[in-house]
Write an enzyme that holds these catalytic residues in place. Structure first.
Site, PDB file in Angstrom:
ATOM      1  N   ASP A 156     -24.613  84.366  16.988  1.00 40.69           N
ATOM      2  CA  ASP A 156     -25.617  85.283  17.522  1.00 40.69           C
ATOM      3  C   ASP A 156     -25.648  85.245  19.048  1.00 40.69           C
ATOM      4  O   ASP A 156     -25.348  84.211  19.652  1.00 40.69           O
ATOM      5  CB  ASP A 156     -26.991  84.875  16.949  1.00 40.69           C
ATOM      6  CG  ASP A 156     -27.989  86.018  16.991  1.00 40.69           C
ATOM      7  OD1 ASP A 156     -27.624  87.125  17.432  1.00 40.69           O
ATOM      8  OD2 ASP A 156     -29.142  85.788  16.578  1.00 40.69           O
ATOM      9  N   ASN A 169     -24.248  87.839  21.117  1.00 38.04           N
ATOM     10  CA  ASN A 169     -23.171  88.584  21.790  1.00 38.04           C
ATOM     11  C   ASN A 169     -23.722  89.676  22.707  1.00 38.04           C
ATOM     12  O   ASN A 169     -23.251  89.853  23.832  1.00 38.04           O
ATOM     13  CB  ASN A 169     -22.258  89.261  20.751  1.00 38.04           C
ATOM     14  CG  ASN A 169     -21.520  88.267  19.879  1.00 38.04           C
ATOM     15  OD1 ASN A 169     -21.537  87.073  20.143  1.00 38.04           O
ATOM     16  ND2 ASN A 169     -20.881  88.760  18.836  1.00 38.04           N
ATOM     17  N   ARG A 202     -26.763  89.987  24.116  1.00 34.64           N
ATOM     18  CA  ARG A 202     -27.460  89.460  25.296  1.00 34.64           C
ATOM     19  C   ARG A 202     -26.476  88.909  26.322  1.00 34.64           C
ATOM     20  O   ARG A 202     -26.648  89.077  27.531  1.00 34.64           O
ATOM     21  CB  ARG A 202     -28.454  88.356  24.869  1.00 34.64           C
ATOM     22  CG  ARG A 202     -29.781  88.915  24.390  1.00 34.64           C
ATOM     23  CD  ARG A 202     -30.575  87.883  23.642  1.00 34.64           C
ATOM     24  NE  ARG A 202     -30.034  87.689  22.306  1.00 34.64           N
ATOM     25  CZ  ARG A 202     -30.348  86.671  21.508  1.00 34.64           C
ATOM     26  NH1 ARG A 202     -31.174  85.752  21.937  1.00 34.64           N
ATOM     27  NH2 ARG A 202     -29.840  86.579  20.303  1.00 34.64           N
ATOM     28  N   HIS A 245     -19.103  91.257  21.754  1.00 36.12           N
ATOM     29  CA  HIS A 245     -18.417  91.011  20.478  1.00 36.12           C
ATOM     30  C   HIS A 245     -16.956  90.609  20.737  1.00 36.12           C
ATOM     31  O   HIS A 245     -16.422  89.731  20.077  1.00 36.12           O
ATOM     32  CB  HIS A 245     -18.466  92.257  19.579  1.00 36.12           C
ATOM     33  CG  HIS A 245     -19.872  92.641  19.190  1.00 36.12           C
ATOM     34  ND1 HIS A 245     -20.800  91.714  18.776  1.00 36.12           N
ATOM     35  CD2 HIS A 245     -20.501  93.849  19.145  1.00 36.12           C
ATOM     36  CE1 HIS A 245     -21.941  92.338  18.495  1.00 36.12           C
ATOM     37  NE2 HIS A 245     -21.790  93.624  18.719  1.00 36.12           N
ATOM     38  N   THR A 288     -24.658  93.041   5.689  1.00 34.30           N
ATOM     39  CA  THR A 288     -24.930  94.330   5.023  1.00 34.30           C
ATOM     40  C   THR A 288     -25.922  95.150   5.853  1.00 34.30           C
ATOM     41  O   THR A 288     -25.963  96.367   5.739  1.00 34.30           O
ATOM     42  CB  THR A 288     -25.505  94.086   3.611  1.00 34.30           C
ATOM     43  OG1 THR A 288     -26.482  93.053   3.685  1.00 34.30           O
ATOM     44  CG2 THR A 288     -24.439  93.668   2.625  1.00 34.30           C
ATOM     45  N   GLU A 289     -26.704  94.466   6.707  1.00 32.35           N
ATOM     46  CA  GLU A 289     -27.693  95.181   7.548  1.00 32.35           C
ATOM     47  C   GLU A 289     -27.049  95.728   8.828  1.00 32.35           C
ATOM     48  O   GLU A 289     -27.617  96.615   9.475  1.00 32.35           O
ATOM     49  CB  GLU A 289     -28.847  94.243   7.941  1.00 32.35           C
ATOM     50  CG  GLU A 289     -29.810  93.902   6.809  1.00 32.35           C
ATOM     51  CD  GLU A 289     -29.231  92.922   5.794  1.00 32.35           C
ATOM     52  OE1 GLU A 289     -28.427  92.046   6.195  1.00 32.35           O
ATOM     53  OE2 GLU A 289     -29.541  93.044   4.590  1.00 32.35           O
ATOM     54  N   TRP A 340     -24.759  97.715   9.321  1.00 35.27           N
ATOM     55  CA  TRP A 340     -24.401  99.145   9.304  1.00 35.27           C
ATOM     56  C   TRP A 340     -25.460  99.982  10.017  1.00 35.27           C
ATOM     57  O   TRP A 340     -25.190 101.113  10.411  1.00 35.27           O
ATOM     58  CB  TRP A 340     -24.272  99.655   7.857  1.00 35.27           C
ATOM     59  CG  TRP A 340     -23.161  99.018   7.085  1.00 35.27           C
ATOM     60  CD1 TRP A 340     -23.302  98.107   6.084  1.00 35.27           C
ATOM     61  CD2 TRP A 340     -21.755  99.235   7.239  1.00 35.27           C
ATOM     62  NE1 TRP A 340     -22.069  97.731   5.604  1.00 35.27           N
ATOM     63  CE2 TRP A 340     -21.095  98.416   6.293  1.00 35.27           C
ATOM     64  CE3 TRP A 340     -20.977 100.033   8.085  1.00 35.27           C
ATOM     65  CZ2 TRP A 340     -19.716  98.373   6.160  1.00 35.27           C
ATOM     66  CZ3 TRP A 340     -19.587  99.987   7.957  1.00 35.27           C
ATOM     67  CH2 TRP A 340     -18.983  99.168   7.000  1.00 35.27           C
ATOM     68  N   LEU A 366      -7.656  74.068   6.409  1.00 26.49           N
ATOM     69  CA  LEU A 366      -9.025  74.590   6.598  1.00 26.49           C
ATOM     70  C   LEU A 366      -9.109  75.959   5.936  1.00 26.49           C
ATOM     71  O   LEU A 366      -8.183  76.760   6.051  1.00 26.49           O
ATOM     72  CB  LEU A 366      -9.296  74.719   8.116  1.00 26.49           C
ATOM     73  CG  LEU A 366     -10.513  75.514   8.574  1.00 26.49           C
ATOM     74  CD1 LEU A 366     -11.812  74.787   8.204  1.00 26.49           C
ATOM     75  CD2 LEU A 366     -10.483  75.712  10.105  1.00 26.49           C
ATOM     76  N   LEU A 408     -32.457  82.429   8.916  1.00 23.06           N
ATOM     77  CA  LEU A 408     -31.222  82.420   8.111  1.00 23.06           C
ATOM     78  C   LEU A 408     -30.597  83.808   8.042  1.00 23.06           C
ATOM     79  O   LEU A 408     -29.385  83.949   7.828  1.00 23.06           O
ATOM     80  CB  LEU A 408     -31.515  81.950   6.684  1.00 23.06           C
ATOM     81  CG  LEU A 408     -31.354  80.463   6.393  1.00 23.06           C
ATOM     82  CD1 LEU A 408     -31.558  80.198   4.915  1.00 23.06           C
ATOM     83  CD2 LEU A 408     -29.982  79.941   6.823  1.00 23.06           C
TER      84      LEU A 408
HETATM   85  C1  FPP Z   1     -24.643  89.034  16.584  1.00 20.29           C
HETATM   86  O1  FPP Z   1     -24.855  89.209  17.971  1.00 20.29           O
HETATM   87  C2  FPP Z   1     -23.226  89.187  16.276  1.00 20.29           C
HETATM   88  C3  FPP Z   1     -22.702  90.125  15.437  1.00 20.29           C
HETATM   89  C4  FPP Z   1     -23.510  91.111  14.715  1.00 20.29           C
HETATM   90  C5  FPP Z   1     -21.256  90.245  15.233  1.00 20.29           C
HETATM   91  C6  FPP Z   1     -20.476  88.959  15.154  1.00 20.29           C
HETATM   92  C7  FPP Z   1     -19.058  89.271  15.391  1.00 20.29           C
HETATM   93  C8  FPP Z   1     -18.219  88.597  16.197  1.00 20.29           C
HETATM   94  C9  FPP Z   1     -18.556  87.355  16.886  1.00 20.29           C
HETATM   95  C10 FPP Z   1     -16.872  89.082  16.454  1.00 20.29           C
HETATM   96  C11 FPP Z   1     -16.085  89.497  15.283  1.00 20.29           C
HETATM   97  C12 FPP Z   1     -15.265  88.419  14.715  1.00 20.29           C
HETATM   98  C13 FPP Z   1     -14.056  88.657  14.154  1.00 20.29           C
HETATM   99  C14 FPP Z   1     -13.381  87.603  13.394  1.00 20.29           C
HETATM  100  C15 FPP Z   1     -13.357  89.918  14.306  1.00 20.29           C
HETATM  101  P1  FPP Z   1     -25.839  90.348  18.473  1.00 20.29           P
HETATM  102  O2  FPP Z   1     -25.056  91.539  18.803  1.00 20.29           O
HETATM  103  O3  FPP Z   1     -26.924  90.563  17.461  1.00 20.29           O
HETATM  104  O4  FPP Z   1     -26.432  89.692  19.755  1.00 20.29           O
HETATM  105  P2  FPP Z   1     -27.881  89.914  20.383  1.00 20.29           P
HETATM  106  O5  FPP Z   1     -28.854  89.268  19.429  1.00 20.29           O
HETATM  107  O6  FPP Z   1     -27.794  89.235  21.687  1.00 20.29           O
HETATM  108  O7  FPP Z   1     -28.100  91.391  20.497  1.00 20.29           O
END
Ligand code: FPP
Length: 263
Positions: free
Chosen positions: A40, A42, A44, A57, A86-87, A89, A151, A215
């Protein structure tokens, strides 16, 4: 952590890096068999740098790549990464499209590196409902990494914990039709056989980055007795040292399965 005996202190005394000292310390304790990671923060991370959320991302994939050798060094056998729920989308179409492309690119670009390292990739979730190209690339990745022994990386894709339980209940009902009497004696173990990848053990520890403490529908059945470790580090900044610190925190917990506290 600081002071005599801390990884930083040990590192300066022995000339190792802090990362090496943290790994050494983690290896002295019991290593979780199955780790779950909610990646979580990405968005921010990107916004704080004046970038588009999607760049977070992209940087998140790099963080995942950095974690794999660290998981191998620890000897963790299973790691589930929450990639797309699933959310998710419901996010803007451009962001969803970007994530689909990232998954596609990752499946193609990292295939040989994963094979070389002995890492098996297994998607969980309703991933077969994702765009056809993505499903095709993932299927190839699954096939080509199937012999990896070191792994197992589970990628939670179009995944929801409630949906997993619902899908299991549906398959179970179909499989027991005509044998309804047997349902009276149904055990947890019988039910578990209908979850995604039933041979994968319960998750021992779930790590969530970015300071959020939820969670969010992740591995609900298998998380029944998981320890939860939260860190303020945003996922794109997460690296081996953060992983080792999380494992050390897990090792400091007394695991309880509803039984009495050990004196
Ligand atoms: C949550 O951060 C992250 C996601 C919804 C996507 C997670 C995906 C990746 C780390 C990359 C993809 C990985 C592969 C293997 C291709 P957020 O966007 O909700 O962050 P925020 O809470 O700061 O807005």
């Amino acid at each position: 952590m600081s002071g005599a005996g801390s990884p930083r202190d040990m590192a300066t005394q022995q000339g190792d890096s802090v990362e090496d000292a943290l790994l050494k310390k983690a290896l002295e304790g019991s290593i979780p068999v199955h780790v779950g990671i909610v990646m979580d923060g990405n968005g921010r991370w990107a916004v704080s740098r004046g970038l588009k959320r999607t760049e977070g991302h992209r940087a998140g994939v790099e963080a995942l790549r950095r974690c794999l050798p660290a998981l191998l060094s620890l000897g963790v056998r299973y790691c589930t990464f929450y990639v797309f729920s699933t959310e998710n989308w419901k996010r803007p179409q451009e962001e969803v499209q970007f994530l689909m492309n990232l998954i596609l690119e990752y499946s193609r670009e990292d295939r040989s590196e994963l094979m070389r390292r002995g890492i098996r990739v297994v998607p969980i979730g309703r991933w077969k409902e994702m765009p056809r190209q993505v499903v095709r690339a993932l299927s190839r990745l699954v096939k080509d990494t199937a012999s990896g022994q070191k792994l197992t990386v589970l990628l939670a894709l179009n995944y929801g914990g409630r949906q997993e339980i619902l899908d299991a209940a549906r398959s179970l009902a179909l499989s027991y039709s005509g044998r309804r009497e047997e349902l009276r004696d149904l055990s947890e173990e019988d039910f578990r056989r209908f979850l995604y990848e039933p041979s994968v053990p319960d998750v021992d520890v779930i790590i969530r980055t970015s300071g959020e403490k939820r969670l969010s529908n992740f591995l609900l059945w298998r998380a029944a007795y998981a320890e939860l470790v939260f860190t303020d580090v945003l996922w794109p900044d997460f690296g081996p040292s953060d992983l080792y610190r999380a494992i050390i925190e897990y090792q400091g917990r007394e695991r309880r399965f509803g039984d009495v506290r050990r004196e």
